[in-house]
Design a protein around this motif. Structure first.
Motif, PDB file in Angstrom:
ATOM      1  N   LEU A   4      -5.902  77.262 -12.102  1.00 29.93           N
ATOM      2  CA  LEU A   4      -7.289  76.113 -10.886  1.00 29.93           C
ATOM      3  C   LEU A   4      -7.381  77.654 -10.263  1.00 29.93           C
ATOM      4  CD1 LEU A   4      -4.268  73.210 -10.389  1.00 29.93           C
ATOM      5  CD2 LEU A   4      -6.061  73.677 -12.240  1.00 29.93           C
ATOM      6  N   LEU A   5      -9.058  77.228  -9.632  1.00 33.44           N
ATOM      7  CA  LEU A   5      -9.854  77.884  -8.884  1.00 33.44           C
ATOM      8  C   LEU A   5     -10.164  77.453  -7.495  1.00 33.44           C
ATOM      9  CD1 LEU A   5     -11.225  80.587  -8.098  1.00 33.44           C
ATOM     10  CD2 LEU A   5     -13.341  79.783  -9.447  1.00 33.44           C
ATOM     11  N   VAL A   6      -9.238  77.592  -6.810  1.00 31.85           N
ATOM     12  CA  VAL A   6     -10.617  76.479  -5.627  1.00 31.85           C
ATOM     13  C   VAL A   6     -11.125  77.609  -4.722  1.00 31.85           C
ATOM     14  CG1 VAL A   6      -9.883  75.180  -3.706  1.00 31.85           C
ATOM     15  CG2 VAL A   6      -8.022  75.365  -5.874  1.00 31.85           C
ATOM     16  N   ILE A 107     -11.777  74.398 -12.465  1.00 32.11           N
ATOM     17  CA  ILE A 107     -12.501  74.461 -10.530  1.00 32.11           C
ATOM     18  C   ILE A 107     -12.060  72.946 -10.381  1.00 32.11           C
ATOM     19  CG2 ILE A 107     -14.079  75.082  -9.416  1.00 32.11           C
ATOM     20  CD1 ILE A 107     -15.135  77.008 -11.813  1.00 32.11           C
ATOM     21  N   VAL A 108     -11.913  73.710  -8.775  1.00 30.39           N
ATOM     22  CA  VAL A 108     -11.357  72.290  -7.903  1.00 30.39           C
ATOM     23  C   VAL A 108     -12.443  72.826  -6.620  1.00 30.39           C
ATOM     24  CG1 VAL A 108      -9.823  70.580  -6.727  1.00 30.39           C
ATOM     25  CG2 VAL A 108      -8.865  71.925  -9.101  1.00 30.39           C
ATOM     26  N   MET A 109     -13.310  72.006  -6.431  1.00 28.19           N
ATOM     27  CA  MET A 109     -13.865  71.774  -5.427  1.00 28.19           C
ATOM     28  C   MET A 109     -13.638  71.132  -4.157  1.00 28.19           C
ATOM     29  SD  MET A 109     -17.088  73.534  -7.002  1.00 28.19           S
ATOM     30  CE  MET A 109     -18.717  73.096  -6.033  1.00 28.19           C
ATOM     31  N   GLY A 110     -14.454  71.676  -3.049  1.00 30.33           N
ATOM     32  CA  GLY A 110     -14.687  70.025  -1.828  1.00 30.33           C
ATOM     33  C   GLY A 110     -15.494  69.530  -1.759  1.00 30.33           C
ATOM     34  N   SER A 111     -15.842  68.630  -1.309  1.00 36.89           N
ATOM     35  CA  SER A 111     -17.749  67.984  -1.171  1.00 36.89           C
ATOM     36  C   SER A 111     -17.882  67.024   0.324  1.00 36.89           C
ATOM     37  CB  SER A 111     -18.072  67.318  -2.219  1.00 36.89           C
ATOM     38  OG  SER A 111     -19.141  66.581  -2.148  1.00 36.89           O
ATOM     39  N   ASN A 112     -18.708  66.982   0.563  1.00 43.13           N
ATOM     40  CA  ASN A 112     -18.951  66.314   2.108  1.00 43.13           C
ATOM     41  C   ASN A 112     -18.962  65.377   1.308  1.00 43.13           C
ATOM     42  OD1 ASN A 112     -18.796  67.232   4.205  1.00 43.13           O
ATOM     43  ND2 ASN A 112     -20.408  68.157   4.457  1.00 43.13           N
ATOM     44  N   THR A 132     -23.887  74.600 -14.796  1.00 45.17           N
ATOM     45  CA  THR A 132     -23.568  75.921 -15.442  1.00 45.17           C
ATOM     46  C   THR A 132     -22.423  76.277 -15.920  1.00 45.17           C
ATOM     47  OG1 THR A 132     -24.229  77.714 -13.523  1.00 45.17           O
ATOM     48  CG2 THR A 132     -26.769  76.305 -14.633  1.00 45.17           C
ATOM     49  N   SER A 133     -21.524  75.632 -14.666  1.00 46.37           N
ATOM     50  CA  SER A 133     -19.703  76.734 -15.338  1.00 46.37           C
ATOM     51  C   SER A 133     -19.251  76.070 -16.296  1.00 46.37           C
ATOM     52  CB  SER A 133     -19.292  76.246 -13.624  1.00 46.37           C
ATOM     53  OG  SER A 133     -17.630  76.525 -13.988  1.00 46.37           O
ATOM     54  N   GLU A 134     -19.049  77.783 -16.945  1.00 49.14           N
ATOM     55  CA  GLU A 134     -18.329  77.685 -18.026  1.00 49.14           C
ATOM     56  C   GLU A 134     -16.809  76.703 -18.142  1.00 49.14           C
ATOM     57  OE1 GLU A 134     -19.461  78.018 -21.540  1.00 49.14           O
ATOM     58  OE2 GLU A 134     -21.762  79.468 -20.530  1.00 49.14           O
ATOM     59  N   THR A 135     -16.519  76.344 -17.065  1.00 50.95           N
ATOM     60  CA  THR A 135     -15.371  75.874 -16.929  1.00 50.95           C
ATOM     61  C   THR A 135     -15.501  74.675 -16.361  1.00 50.95           C
ATOM     62  OG1 THR A 135     -14.208  78.211 -16.269  1.00 50.95           O
ATOM     63  CG2 THR A 135     -13.389  75.840 -15.294  1.00 50.95           C
ATOM     64  N   PRO A 136     -14.005  73.159 -16.844  1.00 57.31           N
ATOM     65  CA  PRO A 136     -14.817  72.436 -15.927  1.00 57.31           C
ATOM     66  C   PRO A 136     -14.685  72.147 -14.707  1.00 57.31           C
ATOM     67  CG  PRO A 136     -13.791  72.072 -17.778  1.00 57.31           C
ATOM     68  CD  PRO A 136     -13.659  73.571 -17.645  1.00 57.31           C
ATOM     69  N   VAL A 137     -15.409  71.375 -13.577  1.00 57.03           N
ATOM     70  CA  VAL A 137     -16.120  71.408 -12.845  1.00 57.03           C
ATOM     71  C   VAL A 137     -15.029  69.877 -11.739  1.00 57.03           C
ATOM     72  CG1 VAL A 137     -17.164  71.760 -10.195  1.00 57.03           C
ATOM     73  CG2 VAL A 137     -17.147  73.350 -12.304  1.00 57.03           C
ATOM     74  N   LEU A 138     -14.020  70.310 -10.664  1.00 56.44           N
ATOM     75  CA  LEU A 138     -13.750  68.694 -10.662  1.00 56.44           C
ATOM     76  C   LEU A 138     -14.126  69.207  -9.043  1.00 56.44           C
ATOM     77  CD1 LEU A 138     -11.965  65.961 -10.780  1.00 56.44           C
ATOM     78  CD2 LEU A 138     -10.041  67.846  -9.449  1.00 56.44           C
ATOM     79  N   VAL A 139     -14.614  67.727  -8.239  1.00 48.46           N
ATOM     80  CA  VAL A 139     -15.423  67.752  -7.113  1.00 48.46           C
ATOM     81  C   VAL A 139     -14.740  66.429  -6.533  1.00 48.46           C
ATOM     82  CG1 VAL A 139     -17.341  67.604  -5.812  1.00 48.46           C
ATOM     83  CG2 VAL A 139     -17.692  68.789  -8.088  1.00 48.46           C
TER      84      VAL A 139
END
Length: 274
Positions: A4-6, A107-112, A132-139
């Motif tokens: 996992l990438l954060v 990829i796990v990302m934070g959001s406002n 465009t991320s080749e990897t799934p992105v979880l926001v």
């Protein structure tokens, strides 16, 4: 799912994402890769470049590593393998390269929330990462003391989506033991009959194997409102959709719908690139 990438700017929103990543990592025996980007011109950190700028760049790097050490002392990271990286690139490029280099699965990302990913990603970086991320992105929008995914909405037009990408969503649902709710939103501008909508969805149902699912056609004034209203009506834990890279979200999601949904939906959103 093992890596996992954060990305983090050490904000509360980024830490909310890290807490979710930690829960996922503990359940599925994953490693976490923490990434902090310093957007300083490369010549300023190149020993062969402008020497006068090097001390400032090194100061910010040392400061970032100090913050990493403080972060890694958090109780919710106990027992986990956590790697840290400080890089000098544009945010989007850094995320892309680290994902490729380490074979990142998610990829796990934070959001406002309503104001988007402004705390961590500014302007076009948000669009680039989500689209465009080749990897799934979880926001992630808020803190989740317990992060469970039981009800997973996958929204599509079930015409332009790539079925291989849909299989990624299925695998994600299987990983979390979630029921997947296939959703097509009918709008006045893009109206099709119920019969035609069901025929489209049924082609995707064939791929579901043993995953529990529901089949849904929802009428609303816009795609974005339809996704959010349907998700609210069933108490969804997560909203998923496919992206088409530079072509934007699929024909079903035109314009900035993907970014709007990421910014406005109260629930976590995951995107899968076609």
């Amino acid at each position: 799912m093992k890596k996992l990438l954060v990305p983090t700017d050490f904000s509360d929103q980024a830490e909310n994402a890290l807490k979710v990543a930690a829960q996922i990592a503990k359940k599925h025996d994953c490693e976490i890769f923490l990434l902090h980007m310093l957007e300083i011109p490369l010549q300023e950190v190149d020993p062969m470049g402008a020497q006068s700028s090097l001390p400032e760049a090194m100061f910010f790097m040392k400061l970032a590593h100090k913050k990493f050490e403080q972060l890694k002392q958090k109780d919710y990271l106990d027992g986990l393998t956590v790697h840290e990286t400080v890089d000098f690139q544009e945010i989007f490029k850094g995320i892309f390269h680290i994902s490729k280099k380490n074979d990142i699965d998610l990829i796990v990302m934070g959001s406002n929330g309503a104001s988007g990913l402004r705390e961590m990603l500014v302007g076009s970086n948000t669009e680039k990462v989500v689209r465009t991320s080749e990897t799934p992105v979880l926001v992630v929008k808020k803190e989740h003391p317990v992060f469970n995914i039981s009800e997973f909405v996958f929204a599509s037009d079930f015409e332009n989506d790539n079925k291989d990408t849909f299989k990624k969503a299925i695998d994600f649902a299987k990983t979390f033991g979630a029921k997947i709710h296939l959703l097509m939103v009918n709008t006045p501008n893009r109206f099709i009959t119920t019969d035609e909508a069901n025929k489209r969805i049924e082609e995707y149902i064939k791929l579901l194997d043993s995953v529990p699912y529901t089949q849904n056609i929802y009428n609303d004034l816009s795609v974005e409102k339809g996704i959010m209203n349907f998700s609210q009506s069933i108490g969804a834990d997560l909203i998923g959709m496919s992206t088409h890279g530079r072509q934007g979200i699929s024909h079903f999601f035109n314009g900035s719908i993907s970014e709007d949904l990421v910014n406005h939906a109260k629930r976590p959103v995951i995107t899968f690139k076609i």
